[in-house]
Every structure is written in structure tokens, then in C-alpha cells.
Design a protein around this motif. Structure first.
Motif, PDB file in Angstrom:
ATOM      1  N   ARG A 217       0.763  -1.322   0.286  1.00  0.00           N
ATOM      2  CA  ARG A 217       0.113   0.105   0.165  1.00  0.00           C
ATOM      3  C   ARG A 217       0.791   1.313  -0.122  1.00  0.00           C
ATOM      4  O   ARG A 217       0.388   2.310  -0.206  1.00  0.00           O
ATOM      5  CB  ARG A 217      -0.849  -0.104   1.072  1.00  0.00           C
ATOM      6  N   ASP A 220       0.867   3.473  -3.201  1.00  0.00           N
ATOM      7  CA  ASP A 220      -0.092   4.483  -3.402  1.00  0.00           C
ATOM      8  C   ASP A 220       0.580   5.954  -3.349  1.00  0.00           C
ATOM      9  O   ASP A 220      -0.516   6.987  -3.867  1.00  0.00           O
ATOM     10  CB  ASP A 220      -1.394   4.117  -2.644  1.00  0.00           C
ATOM     11  N   GLN A 468      -8.278  -6.085  -9.426  1.00  0.00           N
ATOM     12  CA  GLN A 468      -8.148  -5.290  -8.308  1.00  0.00           C
ATOM     13  C   GLN A 468      -8.436  -3.731  -8.315  1.00  0.00           C
ATOM     14  O   GLN A 468      -8.096  -3.271  -9.454  1.00  0.00           O
ATOM     15  CB  GLN A 468      -6.593  -5.516  -7.661  1.00  0.00           C
ATOM     16  N   VAL A 470      -8.722  -0.329  -6.152  1.00  0.00           N
ATOM     17  CA  VAL A 470      -8.425   0.353  -4.693  1.00  0.00           C
ATOM     18  C   VAL A 470      -8.707   1.782  -4.856  1.00  0.00           C
ATOM     19  O   VAL A 470      -8.227   2.551  -5.835  1.00  0.00           O
ATOM     20  CB  VAL A 470      -6.825   0.223  -4.322  1.00  0.00           C
ATOM     21  N   ARG A 472      -8.040   5.297  -2.242  1.00  0.00           N
ATOM     22  CA  ARG A 472      -7.529   5.442  -0.797  1.00  0.00           C
ATOM     23  C   ARG A 472      -7.467   6.849  -0.744  1.00  0.00           C
ATOM     24  O   ARG A 472      -7.133   7.514  -1.694  1.00  0.00           O
ATOM     25  CB  ARG A 472      -6.095   4.866  -1.036  1.00  0.00           C
ATOM     26  N   TYR A 498      -8.577   3.344   3.118  1.00  0.00           N
ATOM     27  CA  TYR A 498      -8.810   2.352   1.755  1.00  0.00           C
ATOM     28  C   TYR A 498      -9.912   1.253   1.680  1.00  0.00           C
ATOM     29  O   TYR A 498      -9.770   0.610   2.828  1.00  0.00           O
ATOM     30  CB  TYR A 498      -7.316   2.142   1.226  1.00  0.00           C
ATOM     31  N   ASP A 500     -10.410  -1.879  -0.853  1.00  0.00           N
ATOM     32  CA  ASP A 500      -9.574  -2.949  -1.655  1.00  0.00           C
ATOM     33  C   ASP A 500     -10.613  -3.847  -2.224  1.00  0.00           C
ATOM     34  O   ASP A 500     -10.963  -4.910  -1.347  1.00  0.00           O
ATOM     35  CB  ASP A 500      -8.421  -3.318  -1.359  1.00  0.00           C
ATOM     36  N   ARG A 502     -11.242  -7.286  -4.655  1.00  0.00           N
ATOM     37  CA  ARG A 502     -10.520  -8.065  -5.536  1.00  0.00           C
ATOM     38  C   ARG A 502     -11.464  -9.381  -6.109  1.00  0.00           C
ATOM     39  O   ARG A 502     -12.539  -9.697  -5.597  1.00  0.00           O
ATOM     40  CB  ARG A 502      -9.592  -8.979  -4.664  1.00  0.00           C
ATOM     41  N   ASP A 524     -12.931  -8.390  -0.026  1.00  0.00           N
ATOM     42  CA  ASP A 524     -13.043  -6.889   0.164  1.00  0.00           C
ATOM     43  C   ASP A 524     -12.371  -6.767   1.406  1.00  0.00           C
ATOM     44  O   ASP A 524     -12.672  -7.220   2.630  1.00  0.00           O
ATOM     45  CB  ASP A 524     -14.443  -6.528   0.327  1.00  0.00           C
TER      46      ASP A 524
END
Length: 724
Positions: A217, A220, A468, A470, A472, A498, A500, A502, A524
Motif C-alpha cells: 500500500r 499509493d 483489483q 483500490v 484510498r 482505503y 480494496d 478483489r 473486500d
């Protein structure tokens, strides 16, 4: 006549304020030059206490205008500084009109006057540091052309180890300082951005032997937003973070606006990735074993997996089963920044977009990232300043199955006999999945799947879905208040949130997870970190030989993590990849939630003697909801001393600058959640051959195991002591 006199009187009333303002305003001009007389461009010139500043132009000249309302005949300090030179400070008296103040800066290649962040809102100069720390300049980060900040730190500081999960787009990176120092946890340092800790977790949707890559992460963060990075390596430097700093601390400071005209910057880069090492494969023998060919007369039969049959006839076409899976990757990155401000308001606005097409062929290997950041501050009065910093990141990627996995990419590719064309992964007659062990599928092989050994790698890269997404947001608010000249109170409150999402979709006839019946996995992950930091610093100059400071602070943190996971086996129809398109009796679900609270108090005192001996002592007390009940709080001390002996003993050009230092500190590794009492979870370890692996893992460590155990009550942080 009266009307004429009235007109002139009104005009005079209008003109007088303007004249008075022009008469009482102060303009300061001058130049900044080196000892050799050369102009120094881009040097920072600021007036302390008024937060008015500018930078010099290409000729080393500057100009500052102070509004009339802020000129009271006071004495102020005006300073000039730039990298590579010692800061020079002069005292001037503000008066109406023009003032000229020139500066001559002395070279300082060691940057001893540079102010650095030492953690938890504290700062000091390089000269006064008694512990080890490394600084990474933003120019080095920018020139690395890495979208992941962890990758950008590779090779930038000694004893800092960086390794990547793979060369695939969006793969995570691992950072470790001074080797392994824990038997639990990830061994990675704490990341702090603009005074606020952030999450750098890597969460995988399967065991580390299979599944797909996953991003850490910290990736990011937009590297173009970074001004500088401080790496606190040992306990002596990082003790101010106590139980969170056992593996070191990475302090990141983002860019801010500067007074002056609005500045714009547009940067666009293109980077090419290429596999530079090939895997040698034999291209002499056909499929078979011991020189005997593999025989499969009828459609639907399975061939053996061996590839050392008879020699191939001269002129037989063979295939590069390693090289055909890769292409030249491409990273296109564009970053736009805008910054500026005046003597009271500063702003910095940035946006970036990176499109990373991975090195694996097919449409499902990419990682795209979009970031936006706004950072601003406003000085309400000369003693009160407020600021805010918010950044939003949107990540989207598609990845490829890997590892010890029947649907993994390279195992299926490298084990294929040289004469089999993997690129024809669909049968011409039925349009079904074909592989070197099952080259002629029948009409019923989808509804009644036959094990293919390893999946055709082109089927994996084209038909599988591993996505994926995301979103954030990281933001904080800062308030700095100086009630007196010797006391400063600072507050920072922020949040890191965040979500996420998937999806892993294994199509019908894929070998993994149920022998060809297909599977859908959804996960999730939601993480929220709240941080509050209150700091008070008192500074006192007793004489020209003695200065001291005392800092007291409080820190409150709260971290909530929530995981929802569901997996379904057996697709009813080839598409869509949704849980309601799977056989309901095979549906597996899992829900996990954790909440950690932390409460800390800390203090630090400094004493500067004779402008050459610098003493520092600090103490932090940490409490955490993951500590055992018998000892819910722990102490973490630190102390250091630095002596610049060349200010006492003149050693000429032999040793122009020399310093002796000693430091001691203690840090800890806080226990993870449920370390004394674990919850009940389901799943099992596997290597891709077993019909399982439906659990999720954090930090890529193992699968979930059914457990409900109770540990010792006095569980505390794993402590680390260091003498430098």
C-alpha cells in the motif's frame, strides 16, 4: 465653489490612504552570493516570525515586500540558505521605504545547518544529531522512474534492503532495514507521511505459493510529491515511536508551496521493461519418455507429461515456450504540479497518471494508478497557522496466476514439449481449452472436464480474470500556535482510509480448484487508521553558550481492519464471474474484523553547550489494546550526545569538520491483533494441487488455519535495544 472644494477634499481623502500605504510599506532587496562572488540562484530568503519569503533569481537577486500593516519598526531576523551552503542570518529593523541586505554564504558540503525531521513532530539540525539517519533527496526518487516508492529507495541508503515480489506490473515490494530483527510480523519499517503513520500492508488472496501478485500500500504514494525522505534505522533514532518502531521508520515529507508567483511543472516519462534473462529449454526431443513417443490415437485421451521422447525430425518447427510468454512492457507516466502563494497563504496541487502495461503477453497484465494531492496552509495571525493535506489514489490492475499452481503461468509454459504450439489454446472444432496433455478436447469436456495437468499458459493469460480496484484517501489537518516567543503548540490529526476489491475468476476447464469446474473468489478489504498527535515545544536561550528545549507530546491511534471473503466452486455458465453463477452448495465465506487502539505519551529534552556539545534525552510510554492485561503499558527511553570537536580544536584542512557521537535507544514490535486469543477461521495450507486455498492472507504469509488458542496474559512488545 463649494462643490469644487468638496471634490478636491474627496479626492484627497481617497489619495491619502494610498500615499500613506506607499510610505509605510517596506521593500527589502539584495543579493545572495558565494565567497567567490558568484551569484547563487534558487536560494531561499525568509523573514523569521513573519513567514514572508522568496527565492533568488538566476542572478542571485531577490526582493521582498512587507505590507504596511505588518511594519511596526520591529527588529526581525532575515536568513538566506540553500543546499550546499551554511545558512546566514542577519538582524534588520523594519522601517518604511527601502532596505538593502546582501548575503555571502559559506560552502557547507556536509549540510550541517540543514533542519531534518526526527519524528513525532520534532526537528533538529544535522549538526546536533547524535544518532544515525539517512536522507534521500527528492531528485534521486524522481530519477529512479519508479512508481512504487519502496522500489525507489533501492540503493539509496546503506543497510536498506529492497526486494520486489516480481517484475510484473503492480507487484509489491519489501523493505527491511539492518536485516531481520523479529521472529514475528513482516519485518518492515513504519511509514510516516507528513507526521502521520500510514498503512503499508500487502494483502494476498491466496497462499504465497500461488494466486497472483499484490501491491503493497505504500505504492499509493505519488513519488513526484515527495520533498525528502528520512530513514531512522536503529532504536536510538526511532525510539520516539516506541512500540511501532522496532523495524525502523521511514519519514516522508511531501512538497509544499513557496511564496511568489505560481509555478507550473509538467513531467512525462516513458519507461520500457524487458526480460533480460532467458530460461533455456531443450528443443531436440518430442513428447514422450525414454525415447518412446507419446501415443494418443483417439480424441479426448490424455498424454503423459514427459517431454523426452524420440528426437524430432530435421526441420520440425519448435517453439520458444519461455520467450513467447513475454513482451516489452511499457510505463507511461505524466505528472502535473502547480504551487505558489504569498506571505500568508501557500498551496501545492498535483495530479499524476501512470499506465503500466506488464511484460506478460495478453490483455490481463496491467496496473494503472491515478493520484491527486492538495496541500495548503494559511497564517491567520503571526502566531497562528493552519494547514491541510489530502491525497486520493485510484489503483486498478489485472494480474496473472503464478507460483506452484496448476493454473500458474510458467510451470505450464516451461513443461510444454518443444513441438507443441501453445498459442493455439482453443480447439478449432469446439473452441475449448487444449493443452499439451489434452490436445484434442471433445464436445463434452467442458461439462465433464478432464484434468489437463497444467493449463495452457495462453489460456491462463487470456481467459482468467484477476482484478483489483483500490480507492484510498490520506489526509490530515495541522495547527501551529505560538502563544509566546519561546513556546510552540502543534496539533496534527489525520486519517488513512482505503477500500480494496478483489476478484479471481477461474474459467471452466481450468485445472486448479476442482479439476476444471471453475471458481470465483471475491474479497473486500477495508482499512481505516486514525491518528492524533499533540505537541508542545519550549525553547530557551540562557546565554550565547547555553540553549535548551523541552518537548512534550501525546499520540492516540485507532486502526480498524475488515475483511469479507467469499468463494464459489463450479460455474453454472461460462460467464459471468459472479458468486451467484456458482453451485451454491460449494460456496465458502469468511469474515474477519480487528480493532486496535493505542495511547502514548512522550517527552524529549535537548541541551546545547558552547555551540559544540549537543545532548538529547527522550522517553516514550506506549499503551496498546494488543498488550497483555498484566502489563498494558511499556517504556522506551533514548539518549544521545554529539560533540563537534573541530570547534574546540582547530585542525585546519586536515579535518575541517569532525564530530564524535554516542546514542542509545529502545524500541518495540507491538503484538498483532488476537495474539493472546485467536478467533475461529477456516482454510488450509496448499500448494495448488489440493482443492482448497480459499482463505486469505495478510503480508503473503501462509493460508488460514482453524485455530482457537489462548496465549500468555503478559504478552508485550518484542523489544530492541541499540547502542550506536
Amino acid at each position: 465653489m463649494r462643490s469644487i472644494r468638496g471634490f478636491f477634499a474627496a479626492a484627497l481623502l481617497i489619495a491619502v490612504p494610498g500615499l500613506a500605504s506607499a510610505q509605510t510599506a517596506t521593500t527589502i532587496t539584495g543579493s545572495v552570493r558565494s565567497e567567490a562572488g558568484a551569484p547563487i540562484p534558487n536560494a531561499s530568503v525568509r523573514i523569521e516570525g513573519l513567514t514572508i519569503g522568496t527565492i533568488t533569481n538566476s542572478q542571485g537577486n531577490y526582493s521582498l515586500v512587507i505590507p504596511a500593516a505588518r511594519v511596526t519598526g520591529q527588529v526581525v531576523n532575515i536568513s538566506a540558505k540553500t543546499i550546499g551552503y551554511s545558512q546566514r542570518t542577519m538582524r534588520i529593523t523594519l522601517a518604511p521605504g527601502s532596505i538593502t541586505q546582501d548575503f555571502v554564504l559559506v560552502m557547507n558540503p556536509f549540510n550541517l545547518d540543514e533542519v531534518v525531521v526526527t519524528g513525532a513532530g520534532t526537528t533538529t539540525s544535522v549538526e546536533k544529531l547524535g544518532n544515525v539517519r539517512n536522507t534521500v533527496d527528492s531528485s534521486l526518487i524522481r530519477r529512479s522512474n519508479e512508481t512504487n516508492i519502496v522500489n525507489a529507495l533501492a540503493g539509496k541508503a546503506p543497510n536498506v534492503e529492497v526486494s520486489s515480489q516480481s517484475g510484473e506490473a503492480g507487484a509489491s515490494s519489501y523493505i527491511r532495514i539492518r536485516g531481520a530483527r523479529t521472529i514475528g510480523g513482516t519485518g518492515q519499517p513504519l511509514f510516516v507521511v507528513d507526521g502521520m503513520p500510514i498503512d503499508n500492508t500487502t494483502v494476498s488472496t491466496g497462499p504465497n505459493t500461488e494466486s497472483t501478485v499484490a501491491s503493497n500500500r505504500a505504492s499509493d504514494i505519488n513519488p513526484n510529491d515527495i520533498e525528502s525522505i528520512e530513514i531512522l534505522k536503529g532504536a536510538a533514532a526511532a525510539a520516539i515511536y516506541g512500540a511501532r518502531a522496532g523495524q525502523g521508520v521511514i519519514l516522508i515529507t511531501t512538497k509544499s508551496g513557496r511564496p511568489g508567483p505560481t509555478r507550473y511543472s509538467l513531467r512525462s516519462t516513458i519507461t520500457t521493461d524487458r526480460v533480460n534473462t532467458e530460461y533455456p529449454l531443450q528443443r531436440t526431443y518430442a513428447q514422450g519418455s525414454g525415447g518412446n513417443p507419446a501415443v494418443c490415437a483417439a480424441a479426448g485421451c490424455r498424454l503423459p507429461s514427459t517431454s523426452y521422447g524420440p528426437k524430432l525430425p530435421e526441420g520440425t518447427q519448435t517453439y520458444d515456450h519461455f520467450g513467447e510468454m513475454f513482451r516489452d512492457g511499457r510505463l507511461l507516466e505524466t505528472a502535473l504540479t502547480m504551487s505558489g502563494g504569498n506571505d500568508r497563504t501557500l498551496f501545492y496541487l498535483s495530479g499524476s497518471r501512470s499506465d503500466h502495461k506488464g511484460i506478460i503477453v495478453g490483455p490481463n497484465n496491467f496496473y494503472d494508478k491515478t493520484t491527486v494531492r492538495l496541500k495548503a496552509s494559511h497564517r491567520i495571525t503571526d502566531r497562528l497557522n493552519i494547514g491541510g493535506n489530502i491525497a486520493y489514489t485510484d489503483d486498478r490492475g489485472e494480474f496473472i496466476q503464478k507460483g506452484s499452481n496448476l493454473s500458474g503461468l510458467l510451470l505450464g509454459a516451461l513443461r510444454t514439449p518443444p513441438a507443441f504450439d501453445n498459442s493455439q489454446y482453443l480447439d478449432e472444432q469446439f473452441g475449448l481449452h487444449r493443452s499439451y496433455r489434452y490436445p484434442r478436447p471433445t464436445a463434452t469436456s467442458q461439462s465433464n472436464p478432464v484434468g489437463r495437468g497444467y493449463d495452457n499458459p495462453f489460456f491462463v493469460v487470456n481467459e482468467f480474470v484477476n482484478s483489483q480496484e483500490v480507492g484510498r484517501t490520506i489526509g490530515n489537518v495541522t495547527v501551529d500556535y505560538r502563544p509566546t516567543d519561546w513556546l510552540t503548540v502543534s496539533y496534527t490529526g489525520g486519517a488513512d482510509y482505503y477500500a480494496d476489491e478483489r476478484l479471481e475468476g477461474l474459467p471452466l476447464t481450468s485445472t486448479n480448484f476442482g479439476g476444471g469446474i471453475g471458481a470465483v473468489k471475491r474479497a473486500d478489504f477495508v482499512n481505516l487508521l486514525l491518528d492524533h498527535n499533540l505537541l508542545g515545544t519550549a525553547r530557551k536561550t540562557f546565554s550565547s553558550k547555553v540553549e535548551a528545549s523541552l518537548t512534550l507530546g501525546q499520540n492516540l491511534t485507532s486502526t480498524r481492519f475488515r475483511q469479507l471473503f467469499a468463494s464459489g466452486l463450479g460455474l453454472i455458465a461460462p460467464e459471468p464471474f459472479q458468486l451467484d453463477n456458482t453451485i451454491s452448495q460449494n460456496l465458502t465465506t469468511d469474515e474477519f474484523e480487528s480493532l486496535i487502539h493505542g495511547q502514548s505519551y512522550f517527552g524529549q529534552a535537548t541541551l546545547d553547550l558552547w555551540d559544540q556539545l549537543f545532548l538529547t534525552a527522550g522517553l516514550r510510554n506506549d499503551g496498546s489494546s494488543t498488550f497483555g492485561k498484566s502489563k498494558p503499558r511499556h517504556w522506551f527511553p533514548k539518549a544521545s550526545a554529539a560533540w563537534n570537536f573541530t570547534r574546540r580544536i582547530n585542525m585546519g584542512d586536515v579535518i575541517p569538520t569532525g564530530k564524535v557521537r554516542i546514542a542509545y535507544g529502545e524500541t518495540g514490535q507491538a503484538p498483532g491483533v488476537y495474539s493472546t486469543l485467536t478467533g475461529l477461521t477456516t482454510g488450509a495450507f496448499n500448494d495448488g494441487y489440493v482443492d482448497s486455498g480459499l482463505g486469505t492472507t495478510q503480508n503473503g504469509i501462509g493460508g488460514l488455519i482453524t485455530s482457537a488458542t489462548k496465549g500468555q496474559e503478559n504478552l508485550g512488545p518484542e523489544r530492541s535495544k541499540e547502542l550506536e
